[in-house]
Design a protein around this motif. Structure first.
Motif, PDB file in Angstrom:
ATOM      1  N   LEU A 182       0.624  -1.140  -0.174  1.00 15.48           N
ATOM      2  CA  LEU A 182       0.219  -0.159  -0.157  1.00 15.48           C
ATOM      3  C   LEU A 182       0.717   1.209   0.041  1.00 15.48           C
ATOM      4  O   LEU A 182       0.512   2.364  -0.764  1.00 15.48           O
ATOM      5  N   PRO A 183       1.888   1.295   0.664  1.00 12.18           N
ATOM      6  CA  PRO A 183       2.789   2.580   0.606  1.00 12.18           C
ATOM      7  C   PRO A 183       3.431   2.801  -0.574  1.00 12.18           C
ATOM      8  O   PRO A 183       3.689   3.950  -1.077  1.00 12.18           O
ATOM      9  N   VAL A 184       3.765   1.697  -1.287  1.00 10.86           N
ATOM     10  CA  VAL A 184       4.371   1.983  -2.602  1.00 10.86           C
ATOM     11  C   VAL A 184       3.166   2.364  -3.765  1.00 10.86           C
ATOM     12  O   VAL A 184       3.423   3.078  -4.571  1.00 10.86           O
ATOM     13  N   ALA A 185       2.216   1.902  -3.500  1.00 10.91           N
ATOM     14  CA  ALA A 185       0.970   2.344  -4.284  1.00 10.91           C
ATOM     15  C   ALA A 185       0.801   3.853  -3.940  1.00 10.91           C
ATOM     16  O   ALA A 185       0.636   4.600  -5.034  1.00 10.91           O
ATOM     17  N   ALA A 186       0.790   4.046  -2.889  1.00 10.81           N
ATOM     18  CA  ALA A 186       0.637   5.541  -2.375  1.00 10.81           C
ATOM     19  C   ALA A 186       1.617   6.595  -2.911  1.00 10.81           C
ATOM     20  O   ALA A 186       1.251   7.556  -3.484  1.00 10.81           O
ATOM     21  N   GLY A 187       2.804   5.836  -2.960  1.00 12.96           N
ATOM     22  CA  GLY A 187       3.969   6.733  -3.372  1.00 12.96           C
ATOM     23  C   GLY A 187       3.820   6.849  -4.858  1.00 12.96           C
ATOM     24  O   GLY A 187       4.151   8.124  -5.213  1.00 12.96           O
ATOM     25  N   TYR A 188       3.618   6.156  -5.681  1.00 20.38           N
ATOM     26  CA  TYR A 188       3.610   6.401  -7.123  1.00 20.38           C
ATOM     27  C   TYR A 188       2.200   7.111  -7.551  1.00 20.38           C
ATOM     28  O   TYR A 188       2.040   7.853  -8.446  1.00 20.38           O
ATOM     29  N   LEU A 189       1.163   6.910  -6.825  1.00 18.31           N
ATOM     30  CA  LEU A 189      -0.010   7.758  -6.904  1.00 18.31           C
ATOM     31  C   LEU A 189       0.424   9.309  -6.793  1.00 18.31           C
ATOM     32  O   LEU A 189      -0.450  10.173  -7.152  1.00 18.31           O
ATOM     33  N   SER A 190       0.971   9.448  -5.642  1.00 14.80           N
ATOM     34  CA  SER A 190       1.391  10.874  -5.167  1.00 14.80           C
ATOM     35  C   SER A 190       2.208  11.312  -6.345  1.00 14.80           C
ATOM     36  O   SER A 190       2.071  12.589  -6.602  1.00 14.80           O
ATOM     37  N   ASP A 191       3.107  10.668  -7.104  1.00 11.26           N
ATOM     38  CA  ASP A 191       3.828  11.213  -8.278  1.00 11.26           C
ATOM     39  C   ASP A 191       3.019  11.418  -9.269  1.00 11.26           C
ATOM     40  O   ASP A 191       3.216  12.658  -9.916  1.00 11.26           O
TER      41      ASP A 191
END
Length: 410
Positions: free
Chosen positions: A366-375
Motif C-alpha cells: 500500500l505505501p508503494v502504491a501511495a508513493g506512485y499515486l502521489s507522483d
C-alpha cells in the motif's frame, strides 16, 4: 535368572528454558530484537540526502523501502520453520552478520541499486528476528511468564524501530559523514547483540515435525482463529507506520518546508515511542479490548492524516503518527498474546512468522502504491486515497475483533 532392563529413553528437550531463568535475561533476550530493528528504520531520515545526491522520485523511494518488505517476507518463509527445528541461535547469529553487511552497504551507497540491496538484506535480518528472536524472548520467559515475554518482545521491536531514525537524524546533523556515522554506531550495537545471543540461556529444540523447510508460515490446527484476529488489526497498524516512514519526510517537507533530518527522525521516534508506551498502558486489559483499541487508533490516525494534508497542519501530522504508532503497538501486542496463549513453544517461531507475513504484505504494497499515486496526482491526493483505504481496512479489522474475539482474553 538375570533380567536385563531396557535402557531408559531420553526425553526430548523442551524448547523453552525453565521459568526460573532470571528476569534480567528476559530483558537481555529482547536486546537483539531491538538492535536489528534500530537498523530497520535508520535510513528513513537519510533518504532526502540520497535523493539529492543520487536523484530519484517519491515512487522510487517507496520501492527502495519495499525491498525491505520483500527481504523480510522471503526470510519469514524459512526462518520460523528453521528456528523451531534447529534452534533460535543458528538463525539469529547469521541474521546479525547479515545486518552488519547491510550497514556496510548503506554507509558506502552511491546508487539506488545499493540502497535496494541494503534494504533487502535488512529485511532478511529483520525477518529472522521477528520469528526466531521474538520466540527466544518467550522461551526465556518460560510458560509462567508468557504475557511478560510477549510484552517485552513486542516493545523491543517498536522501541528499536523508533530509535533508529532518531539516532540517524541526530548523528547526521551533528557529526561528519551524515550517511555513514549512524551505521558505524549500529555495527557496535549489533556486536553487543551477537554476544548476547551467544550467552542466551536457551536449550535445544525438541524433535521437529515433517514438512517442507521453505513454506508459507502457518499455525497449528486450532490456532487459526487467533492468527486471523491478530492479522486483522496488526496489518492495518503496521501499514500505517510504514506509510509514515516511507513518505513522512516528504509530507514534512511539504507542510513545514523543512528537510531537517532531526525533525524527520524525531517524528518516527515519537510514533514508535507511542507504540511502546501504549503496550505497557494496556497490558492488563483483555486481548479483545486491546485489538479493538488498536483498530480504533488506526482509524483515528487516518482521519488525522487527511486533516494534515488538506489543512497543511503539522499538528495533525504529528497526531496521525502518534495514533498510527499506538495502533501498531496494540495490534502487535494483541496478536502476539493470542499466539503465545495457544501455540506450543515448538511452533512459536513459525507462528510469529505467520503473523508478520500477514502484516507486512499490505505494509509493503500500500505505501508503494501511495508513493506512485502521489507522483501522478500529488501528495495530497495520494495520501488521502491511502488514508481512506487503510481506514476502511482498520475499521473492518476492529469489527472482526469485536464480534469474533469474545474468547480472546489471552
Amino acid at each position: 535368572m538375570t533380567i536385563t532392563r531396557p535402557a531408559p529413553v531420553a526425553e526430548p528437550e523442551a524448547v523453552a528454558v525453565p521459568a526460573t531463568a532470571p528476569t534480567r535475561w528476559i530483558w537481555l533476550a529482547a536486546w537483539p530484537v531491538t538492535a536489528v530493528f534500530v537498523l530497520s528504520n535508520a535510513a528513513t531520515p537519510l533518504y532526502a540526502l540520497w535523493q539529492r545526491d543520487i536523484g530519484f522520485s517519491k515512487g522510487t523511494m517507496t520501492v527502495v523501502f519495499a525491498c525491505y518488505i520483500v527481504g523480510l517476507i522471503g526470510s519469514l518463509l524459512v526462518s520460523g520453520v528453521v528456528s523451531d527445528r534447529v534452534g533460535r541461535k543458528p538463525v539469529l547469529l547469521p541474521a546479525l552478520g547479515l545486518a552488519v553487511l547491510a550497514c556496510g552497504i548503506f554507509a558506502t551507497a552511491t546508487s539506488v541499486v545499493a540502497l535496494m540491496a541494503a534494504r533487502l538484506f535488512t529485511g532478511v535480518a529483520v525477518g529472522a528476528v521477528v520469528s526466531a528472536g521474538m520466540a527466544a524472548v518467550t522461551d526465556v520467559a518460560g510458560p509462567d511468564r508468557k504475557r511478560l515475554g510477549a510484552l517485552l518482545a513486542s516493545c523491543a521491536m517498536v522501541l528499536g524501530a523508533g530509535l533508529g531514525p532518531l539516532l540517524a537524524g541526530v548523528l547526521s546533523e551533528t557529526l561528519p559523514g551524515p550517511t555513514v556515522t549512524v551505521f558505524l554506531v549500529e555495527i557496535g550495537l549489533l556486536a553487543l547483540a551477537f554476544v548476547t545471543v551467544l550467552r542466551m540461556p536457551l536449550s535445544r529444540p525438541s524433535p521437529a515435525g515433517g514438512g517442507a523447510w521453505i513454506r508459507l508460515p502457518k499455525v497449528p490446527r486450532g490456532s487459526g482463529r487467533q492468527l486471523f484476529l491478530g492479522i486483522a488489526v496488526f496489518a492495518p497498524g503496521i501499514t500505517s507506520t510504514s506509510f509514515v516512514l516511507s513518505l513522512g519526510p516528504s509530507l514534512l517537507s511539504g507542510l513545514l518546508g523543512t528537510t531537517s533530518r532531526v525533525v524527520a527522525g524525531a517524528m518516527a521516534f515519537v510514533m514508535f515511542l507511542a507504540a511502546t508506551g501504549v503496550q505497557f498502558a494496556v497490558k492488563g486489559l483483555r486481548v479483545r479490548v486491546i485489538l479493538v483499541g488498536g483498530a480504533a487508533s488506526v482509524v483515528a490516525g487516518m482521519v488525522a492524516l487527511m486533516a494534515a494534508v488538506w489543512t497543511s497542519s503539522v499538528v495533525f501530522l504529528a497526531g496521525a503518527a502518534i495514533l498510527a504508532g499506538a495502533g501498531q503497538g496494540m495490534g502487535q501486542l494483541g496478536g502476539l498474546s493470542l499466539l503465545n496463549s495457544t501455540v506450543p513453544g515448538a511452533r512459536l517461531a513459525e507462528a510469529n512468522a505467520a503473523l508478520n507475513v500477514g502484516g507486512y504484505v499490505p505494509a509493503g504494497a500500500l505505501p508503494v502504491a501511495a508513493g506512485y499515486l502521489s507522483d501522478g496526482i500529488g501528495l495530497t491526493g495520494g495520501a488521502t486515497t491511502f488514508a481512506v483505504v487503510l481506514g476502511v481496512l482498520a475499521a473492518g479489522g476492529g469489527m472482526v475483533a469485536a464480534s469474533r474475539g469474545g474468547h480472546a482474553s489471552g
